[in-house]
Design a protein around this motif. Structure first.
Motif, PDB file in Angstrom:
ATOM      1  N   ILE A 149       0.857  -1.181   0.000  1.00 18.43           N
ATOM      2  CA  ILE A 149       0.000   0.000   0.000  1.00 18.43           C
ATOM      3  C   ILE A 149       0.890   1.226   0.000  1.00 18.43           C
ATOM      4  O   ILE A 149       1.713   1.419   0.907  1.00 18.43           O
ATOM      5  CB  ILE A 149      -0.921   0.041   1.244  1.00 18.43           C
ATOM      6  N   HIS A 150       0.749   2.065  -1.005  1.00 18.17           N
ATOM      7  CA  HIS A 150       1.552   3.281  -1.060  1.00 18.17           C
ATOM      8  C   HIS A 150       1.170   4.174   0.117  1.00 18.17           C
ATOM      9  O   HIS A 150      -0.016   4.336   0.419  1.00 18.17           O
ATOM     10  CB  HIS A 150       1.319   4.011  -2.384  1.00 18.17           C
ATOM     11  N   PRO A 151       2.148   4.775   0.797  1.00 20.45           N
ATOM     12  CA  PRO A 151       1.825   5.591   1.972  1.00 20.45           C
ATOM     13  C   PRO A 151       1.015   6.840   1.664  1.00 20.45           C
ATOM     14  O   PRO A 151       0.429   7.438   2.577  1.00 20.45           O
ATOM     15  CB  PRO A 151       3.196   5.951   2.555  1.00 20.45           C
ATOM     16  N   ILE A 167      -2.087  -7.941  -1.990  1.00 26.15           N
ATOM     17  CA  ILE A 167      -2.890  -6.725  -2.090  1.00 26.15           C
ATOM     18  C   ILE A 167      -1.998  -5.601  -2.604  1.00 26.15           C
ATOM     19  O   ILE A 167      -0.880  -5.408  -2.118  1.00 26.15           O
ATOM     20  CB  ILE A 167      -3.480  -6.339  -0.723  1.00 26.15           C
ATOM     21  N   VAL A 168      -2.490  -4.839  -3.594  1.00 22.89           N
ATOM     22  CA  VAL A 168      -1.761  -3.684  -4.118  1.00 22.89           C
ATOM     23  C   VAL A 168      -2.715  -2.496  -4.159  1.00 22.89           C
ATOM     24  O   VAL A 168      -3.788  -2.574  -4.767  1.00 22.89           O
ATOM     25  CB  VAL A 168      -1.200  -3.961  -5.527  1.00 22.89           C
ATOM     26  N   ILE A 169      -2.320  -1.395  -3.516  1.00 24.42           N
ATOM     27  CA  ILE A 169      -3.115  -0.170  -3.512  1.00 24.42           C
ATOM     28  C   ILE A 169      -2.182   0.974  -3.872  1.00 24.42           C
ATOM     29  O   ILE A 169      -1.205   1.242  -3.168  1.00 24.42           O
ATOM     30  CB  ILE A 169      -3.781   0.067  -2.145  1.00 24.42           C
ATOM     31  N   GLY A 170      -2.484   1.643  -4.982  1.00 24.50           N
ATOM     32  CA  GLY A 170      -1.570   2.621  -5.554  1.00 24.50           C
ATOM     33  C   GLY A 170      -1.581   3.977  -4.885  1.00 24.50           C
ATOM     34  O   GLY A 170      -2.413   4.286  -4.013  1.00 24.50           O
ATOM     35  N   GLU A 171      -0.674   4.824  -5.348  1.00 24.19           N
ATOM     36  CA  GLU A 171      -0.351   6.100  -4.704  1.00 24.19           C
ATOM     37  C   GLU A 171      -1.542   7.041  -4.559  1.00 24.19           C
ATOM     38  O   GLU A 171      -1.723   7.686  -3.516  1.00 24.19           O
ATOM     39  CB  GLU A 171       0.755   6.799  -5.503  1.00 24.19           C
ATOM     40  N   GLU A 195       0.219  11.856 -11.853  1.00 27.73           N
ATOM     41  CA  GLU A 195      -0.806  12.570 -11.103  1.00 27.73           C
ATOM     42  C   GLU A 195      -1.913  11.610 -10.654  1.00 27.73           C
ATOM     43  O   GLU A 195      -1.629  10.488 -10.242  1.00 27.73           O
ATOM     44  CB  GLU A 195      -1.326  13.760 -11.917  1.00 27.73           C
ATOM     45  N   ASP A 196      -3.156  12.019 -10.725  1.00 25.66           N
ATOM     46  CA  ASP A 196      -4.259  11.250 -10.143  1.00 25.66           C
ATOM     47  C   ASP A 196      -4.630  10.106 -11.082  1.00 25.66           C
ATOM     48  O   ASP A 196      -5.290  10.302 -12.092  1.00 25.66           O
ATOM     49  CB  ASP A 196      -5.462  12.167  -9.915  1.00 25.66           C
ATOM     50  N   ARG A 197      -4.234   8.877 -10.751  1.00 22.80           N
ATOM     51  CA  ARG A 197      -4.313   7.786 -11.713  1.00 22.80           C
ATOM     52  C   ARG A 197      -4.875   6.488 -11.133  1.00 22.80           C
ATOM     53  O   ARG A 197      -4.875   5.463 -11.819  1.00 22.80           O
ATOM     54  CB  ARG A 197      -2.928   7.509 -12.297  1.00 22.80           C
ATOM     55  N   HIS A 198      -5.358   6.521  -9.888  1.00 26.05           N
ATOM     56  CA  HIS A 198      -5.807   5.285  -9.244  1.00 26.05           C
ATOM     57  C   HIS A 198      -7.276   5.379  -8.833  1.00 26.05           C
ATOM     58  O   HIS A 198      -7.841   6.464  -8.750  1.00 26.05           O
ATOM     59  CB  HIS A 198      -4.934   4.991  -8.020  1.00 26.05           C
ATOM     60  N   PRO A 199      -7.895   4.255  -8.527  1.00 25.25           N
ATOM     61  CA  PRO A 199      -9.342   4.230  -8.261  1.00 25.25           C
ATOM     62  C   PRO A 199      -9.729   4.940  -6.968  1.00 25.25           C
ATOM     63  O   PRO A 199      -8.946   5.077  -6.026  1.00 25.25           O
ATOM     64  CB  PRO A 199      -9.656   2.734  -8.160  1.00 25.25           C
ATOM     65  N   LYS A 200     -11.002   5.335  -6.949  1.00 22.04           N
ATOM     66  CA  LYS A 200     -11.631   5.926  -5.773  1.00 22.04           C
ATOM     67  C   LYS A 200     -12.787   4.999  -5.375  1.00 22.04           C
ATOM     68  O   LYS A 200     -13.784   4.902  -6.089  1.00 22.04           O
ATOM     69  CB  LYS A 200     -12.152   7.335  -6.070  1.00 22.04           C
ATOM     70  N   ILE A 201     -12.628   4.325  -4.257  1.00 24.74           N
ATOM     71  CA  ILE A 201     -13.601   3.324  -3.817  1.00 24.74           C
ATOM     72  C   ILE A 201     -14.501   3.952  -2.761  1.00 24.74           C
ATOM     73  O   ILE A 201     -14.028   4.475  -1.746  1.00 24.74           O
ATOM     74  CB  ILE A 201     -12.884   2.087  -3.224  1.00 24.74           C
TER      75      ILE A 201
END
Length: 268
Positions: A149-151, A167-171, A195-201
């Motif tokens: 998990i990226h900090p 488990i992988v959770i991006g920046e 920049e903003d490139r990962h999901p919003k759950i």
């Protein structure tokens, strides 16, 4: 009555429950007495117990348990929300994981819970400008728990990660409150974009085993992602998506899929 005598000890039902369970566990299995005393009964608060547990797990020849414990203790002392989130996570695991029968189990034995608490300390370091130390925590969490998990990622309270393998959770990922996910979940990007490139759950989402949610997309509150799905587009609230690529296959089936943990879709 003096002010000191008038003070009442803070009420902490989660920690009190853990301590009572720990005492019973020592009676039932004396061979674990030393470990349980070290991890639980020697500590006055859940925060101190977590600092001990995290530092023992992440310690290595590169950084000692004592130094790590000083860092984690300072994080809990500086940010009370970390302790509140840990309590919400314990209750979430107890409520949702059928293999969890006691509040002490996540603290003692479940790497999903332990990895999330270590991430939370890394996130605190990140927010306070201590980026290299935050990256060190990320590295050790990945090495020890198999959870990356990226900090910088933002994760809410009441999180349950069952089995917690790969488990992988991006920046730039965001995970809401009361989310449940199983092993081999990825919240990742789709390439080398910045920049903003990962999901919003959203809140209350259930993410099945092996699901991949990719790109700067939104998964609406109380939705359900079927096991093995690859989600590349926004998911509306309260829907079930499945497939490769994922598509909407029905409603979520209940108000709180992350709590019911029902991963079987009715097929009409």
């Amino acid at each position: 009555m003096t002010e000191s005598k008038a003070r009442v000890a803070p009420v902490d039902p989660v920690w009190d429950h853990i301590r009572e369970e720990a005492k019973a566990a020592v009676r039932e299995e004396p061979l674990l007495g030393g470990v349980i005393h070290s991890c639980i009964l020697h500590h006055a608060t859940l925060e101190h117990a977590l600092a001990y547990r995290i530092s023992m797990k992440l310690a290595s020849s590169e950084m000692s348990e004592q130094l790590l414990r000083e860092i984690v203790d300072r994080a809990y002392a500086s940010e009370p929300e970390l302790g509140r989130a840990a309590r919400a996570d314990i209750v979430a695991v107890y409520d949702r994981d059928p293999a969890c029968h006691r509040f002490m189990q996540p603290l003692m034995y479940f790497k999903g819970f332990q990895s999330v608490q270590a991430y939370r300390v890394g996130h605190w370091l990140w927010r306070n400008g201590r980026r290299d130390l935050a990256y060190f925590f990320q590295m050790r969490v990945s090495e020890v728990f198999g959870v990356d998990i990226h900090p910088s990622a933002r994760i809410g309270k009441g999180i349950m990660i069952d089995h917690a393998h790969s488990i992988v959770i991006g920046e730039t990922a965001v995970v809401g409150d009361n989310v449940s996910m199983l092993h081999s979940v990825t919240l990742g990007g789709t390439g080398k974009e910045e920049e903003d490139r990962h999901p919003k759950i959203g809140d209350g989402v259930l993410i099945g085993a092996g699901a991949k949610v990719l790109g700067n997309i939104r998964v609406g509150n109380c939705s359900r992602i079927a096991a093995g799905s690859v989600v590349l587009h926004d998911v509306p609230p309260c829907k079930t998506v499945a497939g490769v690529p994922a598509r909407i296959v029905g409603d979520a089936g209940c108000d709180q899929p992350s709590i019911s943990m029902d991963q079987v879709r009715d097929i009409g």
